[in-house]
Design a protein around this motif. Sequence first.
Motif, PDB file in Angstrom:
ATOM      1  N   LEU A 198      -1.160 -12.199  -1.805  1.00 31.48           N
ATOM      2  CA  LEU A 198      -1.308 -12.204  -0.355  1.00 31.48           C
ATOM      3  C   LEU A 198      -2.682 -11.745   0.087  1.00 31.48           C
ATOM      4  O   LEU A 198      -2.900 -11.455   1.246  1.00 31.48           O
ATOM      5  CB  LEU A 198      -0.235 -11.285   0.273  1.00 31.48           C
ATOM      6  N   GLY A 199      -3.634 -11.681  -0.818  1.00 28.38           N
ATOM      7  CA  GLY A 199      -4.919 -11.096  -0.493  1.00 28.38           C
ATOM      8  C   GLY A 199      -5.694 -11.866   0.537  1.00 28.38           C
ATOM      9  O   GLY A 199      -6.532 -11.321   1.249  1.00 28.38           O
ATOM     10  N   ASN A 200      -5.443 -13.162   0.685  1.00 29.38           N
ATOM     11  CA  ASN A 200      -6.196 -13.954   1.640  1.00 29.38           C
ATOM     12  C   ASN A 200      -5.537 -14.009   3.006  1.00 29.38           C
ATOM     13  O   ASN A 200      -6.015 -14.697   3.901  1.00 29.38           O
ATOM     14  CB  ASN A 200      -6.360 -15.392   1.102  1.00 29.38           C
ATOM     15  N   ASP A 201      -4.426 -13.356   3.155  1.00 33.24           N
ATOM     16  CA  ASP A 201      -3.706 -13.392   4.430  1.00 33.24           C
ATOM     17  C   ASP A 201      -4.202 -12.272   5.327  1.00 33.24           C
ATOM     18  O   ASP A 201      -4.034 -11.107   5.037  1.00 33.24           O
ATOM     19  CB  ASP A 201      -2.201 -13.210   4.167  1.00 33.24           C
ATOM     20  N   PRO A 202      -4.796 -12.605   6.482  1.00 32.57           N
ATOM     21  CA  PRO A 202      -5.321 -11.524   7.343  1.00 32.57           C
ATOM     22  C   PRO A 202      -4.252 -10.625   7.891  1.00 32.57           C
ATOM     23  O   PRO A 202      -4.496  -9.509   8.273  1.00 32.57           O
ATOM     24  CB  PRO A 202      -6.008 -12.315   8.480  1.00 32.57           C
TER      25      PRO A 202
ATOM     26  N   ILE B  19      -4.606  -3.703  -1.541  1.00 37.83           N
ATOM     27  CA  ILE B  19      -5.526  -2.835  -2.265  1.00 37.83           C
ATOM     28  C   ILE B  19      -6.510  -3.715  -3.007  1.00 37.83           C
ATOM     29  O   ILE B  19      -6.143  -4.727  -3.596  1.00 37.83           O
ATOM     30  CB  ILE B  19      -4.752  -1.965  -3.264  1.00 37.83           C
ATOM     31  N   SER B  20      -7.769  -3.362  -2.967  1.00 34.90           N
ATOM     32  CA  SER B  20      -8.782  -4.159  -3.655  1.00 34.90           C
ATOM     33  C   SER B  20      -8.513  -4.143  -5.153  1.00 34.90           C
ATOM     34  O   SER B  20      -8.093  -3.161  -5.728  1.00 34.90           O
ATOM     35  CB  SER B  20     -10.171  -3.585  -3.372  1.00 34.90           C
ATOM     36  N   ARG B  21      -8.731  -5.288  -5.788  1.00 37.09           N
ATOM     37  CA  ARG B  21      -8.465  -5.426  -7.212  1.00 37.09           C
ATOM     38  C   ARG B  21      -9.455  -4.605  -8.030  1.00 37.09           C
ATOM     39  O   ARG B  21     -10.641  -4.525  -7.702  1.00 37.09           O
ATOM     40  CB  ARG B  21      -8.588  -6.893  -7.615  1.00 37.09           C
ATOM     41  N   PRO B  22      -9.061  -4.019  -9.168  1.00 36.65           N
ATOM     42  CA  PRO B  22      -9.983  -3.287 -10.031  1.00 36.65           C
ATOM     43  C   PRO B  22     -10.858  -4.266 -10.800  1.00 36.65           C
ATOM     44  O   PRO B  22     -10.681  -5.482 -10.774  1.00 36.65           O
ATOM     45  CB  PRO B  22      -9.049  -2.518 -10.953  1.00 36.65           C
ATOM     46  N   ALA B  23     -11.852  -3.701 -11.480  1.00 37.50           N
ATOM     47  CA  ALA B  23     -12.769  -4.526 -12.253  1.00 37.50           C
ATOM     48  C   ALA B  23     -12.026  -5.270 -13.345  1.00 37.50           C
ATOM     49  O   ALA B  23     -10.914  -4.928 -13.718  1.00 37.50           O
ATOM     50  CB  ALA B  23     -13.860  -3.641 -12.868  1.00 37.50           C
TER      51      ALA B  23
ATOM     52  N   SER C 113      14.344   5.267  -7.724  1.00 42.32           N
ATOM     53  CA  SER C 113      14.179   4.208  -6.739  1.00 42.32           C
ATOM     54  C   SER C 113      13.111   4.561  -5.722  1.00 42.32           C
ATOM     55  O   SER C 113      12.302   3.730  -5.343  1.00 42.32           O
ATOM     56  CB  SER C 113      15.506   3.966  -6.038  1.00 42.32           C
ATOM     57  N   LEU C 114      13.090   5.835  -5.276  1.00 34.88           N
ATOM     58  CA  LEU C 114      12.094   6.242  -4.285  1.00 34.88           C
ATOM     59  C   LEU C 114      10.697   6.211  -4.881  1.00 34.88           C
ATOM     60  O   LEU C 114       9.738   5.802  -4.225  1.00 34.88           O
ATOM     61  CB  LEU C 114      12.435   7.646  -3.766  1.00 34.88           C
ATOM     62  N   CYS C 115      10.572   6.650  -6.132  1.00 32.53           N
ATOM     63  CA  CYS C 115       9.264   6.606  -6.769  1.00 32.53           C
ATOM     64  C   CYS C 115       8.780   5.168  -6.917  1.00 32.53           C
ATOM     65  O   CYS C 115       7.597   4.886  -6.747  1.00 32.53           O
ATOM     66  CB  CYS C 115       9.330   7.271  -8.142  1.00 32.53           C
ATOM     67  N   ARG C 116       9.726   4.273  -7.201  1.00 30.66           N
ATOM     68  CA  ARG C 116       9.336   2.880  -7.327  1.00 30.66           C
ATOM     69  C   ARG C 116       8.825   2.358  -6.001  1.00 30.66           C
ATOM     70  O   ARG C 116       7.855   1.605  -5.945  1.00 30.66           O
ATOM     71  CB  ARG C 116      10.535   2.048  -7.787  1.00 30.66           C
ATOM     72  N   ALA C 117       9.499   2.751  -4.901  1.00 35.08           N
ATOM     73  CA  ALA C 117       9.049   2.289  -3.585  1.00 35.08           C
ATOM     74  C   ALA C 117       7.649   2.790  -3.280  1.00 35.08           C
ATOM     75  O   ALA C 117       6.809   2.061  -2.754  1.00 35.08           O
ATOM     76  CB  ALA C 117      10.032   2.750  -2.510  1.00 35.08           C
ATOM     77  N   VAL C 118       7.378   4.072  -3.635  1.00 34.75           N
ATOM     78  CA  VAL C 118       6.050   4.622  -3.386  1.00 34.75           C
ATOM     79  C   VAL C 118       5.013   3.950  -4.276  1.00 34.75           C
ATOM     80  O   VAL C 118       3.907   3.626  -3.851  1.00 34.75           O
ATOM     81  CB  VAL C 118       6.064   6.152  -3.611  1.00 34.75           C
TER      82      VAL C 118
ATOM     83  N   ASP D 240       3.325  -2.579  -0.603  1.00 36.54           N
ATOM     84  CA  ASP D 240       3.195  -4.027  -0.549  1.00 36.54           C
ATOM     85  C   ASP D 240       4.599  -4.600  -0.397  1.00 36.54           C
ATOM     86  O   ASP D 240       5.433  -4.467  -1.299  1.00 36.54           O
ATOM     87  CB  ASP D 240       2.547  -4.539  -1.843  1.00 36.54           C
ATOM     88  N   PRO D 241       4.950  -5.251   0.723  1.00 37.96           N
ATOM     89  CA  PRO D 241       6.325  -5.704   0.936  1.00 37.96           C
ATOM     90  C   PRO D 241       6.798  -6.711  -0.106  1.00 37.96           C
ATOM     91  O   PRO D 241       7.975  -6.744  -0.449  1.00 37.96           O
ATOM     92  CB  PRO D 241       6.284  -6.327   2.338  1.00 37.96           C
ATOM     93  N   GLU D 242       5.873  -7.526  -0.627  1.00 38.44           N
ATOM     94  CA  GLU D 242       6.274  -8.481  -1.653  1.00 38.44           C
ATOM     95  C   GLU D 242       6.704  -7.767  -2.930  1.00 38.44           C
ATOM     96  O   GLU D 242       7.656  -8.181  -3.594  1.00 38.44           O
ATOM     97  CB  GLU D 242       5.130  -9.449  -1.951  1.00 38.44           C
TER      98      GLU D 242
END
Length: 577
Positions: free
Chosen positions: A57-61, A68-72, A213-218, A223-225
């Motif tokens: 979804l990086g191109n969706d304004p 989050i910006s992709r790492p190197a 489950s909560l840790c997974r959400a965090v 990112d909703p996807e």
Amino acid sequence: MGDVSPERKSGCGILSAVFGGRSIWPRRLHSSSSLPTPNPKNKTHNEEHEFTNSPNLGNDPKHADRIISRPAQNYSKSPPVYHHHHHQQQQQQQQHQTPINARAKKETGPGNNPGPARNISRAGLGISGELETMIVDHQKSNGAGSLVRASSSNVMLFGDLGNLRQSNNNGSSGENENNSYYSTGNNNNNNNIYNLAAKREEKHGVGPEKPVSLCRAVSTRMDPEQLKILGNEDYKNGRFAEALALYDAAISIDPNKASYRSNKSAALTALGQLLEAAFECREAIRIDPFYQRAHNRLATLYVRLGEPEKAVYHFKQAGVEADPDAINKAKKVQFHLNKCTDAKRQQDLNTLVKESGLSISAGADSAPLIFALKAEALLKLNRHQEAIQTIENGPNFDLDECTKFFGPIGSATLILVRAQIDIANGRFDDAVAAAQRATRLDSNNKEANTVLRKTRAVATSRSKGNDLFKAARYSDACVAYGEGLNHDPYNAILLCNRAACMSKLNEYEKAIEDCNAALNVRPAYSKARLRRADCYSKMGNWGACLQDCEVLLRENPEDEEAAKLSKEAKTQLRQSR
């Protein structure tokens, strides 16, 4: 889409014909009416693949503030925290930690000049700042443990994640104690994901898996996807409450994604919350009117809820996603409901009982109005025990949810039948309350007003008779119970109570007659059978007494009164030989 959605029609359904001329269908409901409707022409259909990994979804304004910006390219990503948080927590238990209160004191104490306060926007904070604020809000509301800082500059909840260096006994601090700690006062939906997931899991009783489950959400970094993908995994593994929490979290971030609503509907269906599932499908279709999977899911729900005409409409909109087996069920349910309409018009109660039962077995297994239709016919046939059992076997939906789904008239019809069932089952106060609610929902319903008068009269007579019986005024109690029977001649409770009065007056034959009448409408009414056995014993009819006792002991071997009476009857029969 040339057809008109059945949710917009009024008074055109089969059950409308069965239950009367007025429409029992609600107008179309929207759970998020303030949300803008997307343009179907510009709509992409990536959400059709609900249980597959989502595209980038990086191109969706729309999602620029959440990506989050992709790492190197050569960056080596470590495994997710939640896969080994217990193992790392034990390894790092004796290492460094800087409590937030100590760090705050060091940075802002008397010897330090912190300088002017910085006003940092949420965009400037990035995902780390958002997570910090989210967890701070969670701690303030729940009083959780301390926060510590990891080397990646993310702030996580102490004790829930295992990649943190925890404090040792001498209070030594971690590597990043000089990093500044800041929070914002800006609370939006993203800040509440943690609490949302916690509340949802607490509601559905998810115990030991809750922290994971909560840790997974965090760890999805909001990112909703990714939340949807995690929810899909839980759904496939049968963890429907966890999946529901994650879908809710995704919706709180992006409420205009139809696939999130549709997936949530699937989880609600698996949890037996069919009305809420239907509402979510409706919302998904409002967001994307061409979403075929949501149309198929809603159509399948309509079949189970006894709305075959609406189901057929949505199966047409589902296209290739339409389930052939569900379509056949809808046709069968519709056929039997047409038979119910004819039977009710002709006052053929036996056929009405038969066809309504066939509708339920054909696929309308969670249709409260069809169960009520069958129970009402059984009541009119004086088969009270079967009527009570029919309602007990039916769905137990919240009445407010029924009113939202079926409308006030349909809900009033359902409540009226339940009021009559309550009378037959001896719950007189509940019956009065239900009848009053039905009249409020449909004030023009003559039957509702009639049932209300009947329930009040019967409840008053029962209460008056009980008071007189306790005062040992048995003749007056007989009269009081008789007044109630004038309004409801086959009420097993009043008949059995009057039999008790007759027995006290040594009028055993009349008492047996009332017990027989009560058992005719409710064969499993053990109180009436025991009273009849007692009357038989006092009349010296030990054979009939023993027969009743044997029936009672088969139903309840622990019945001490029946066992005692049975023993006495056997003794008397042996002596008479």
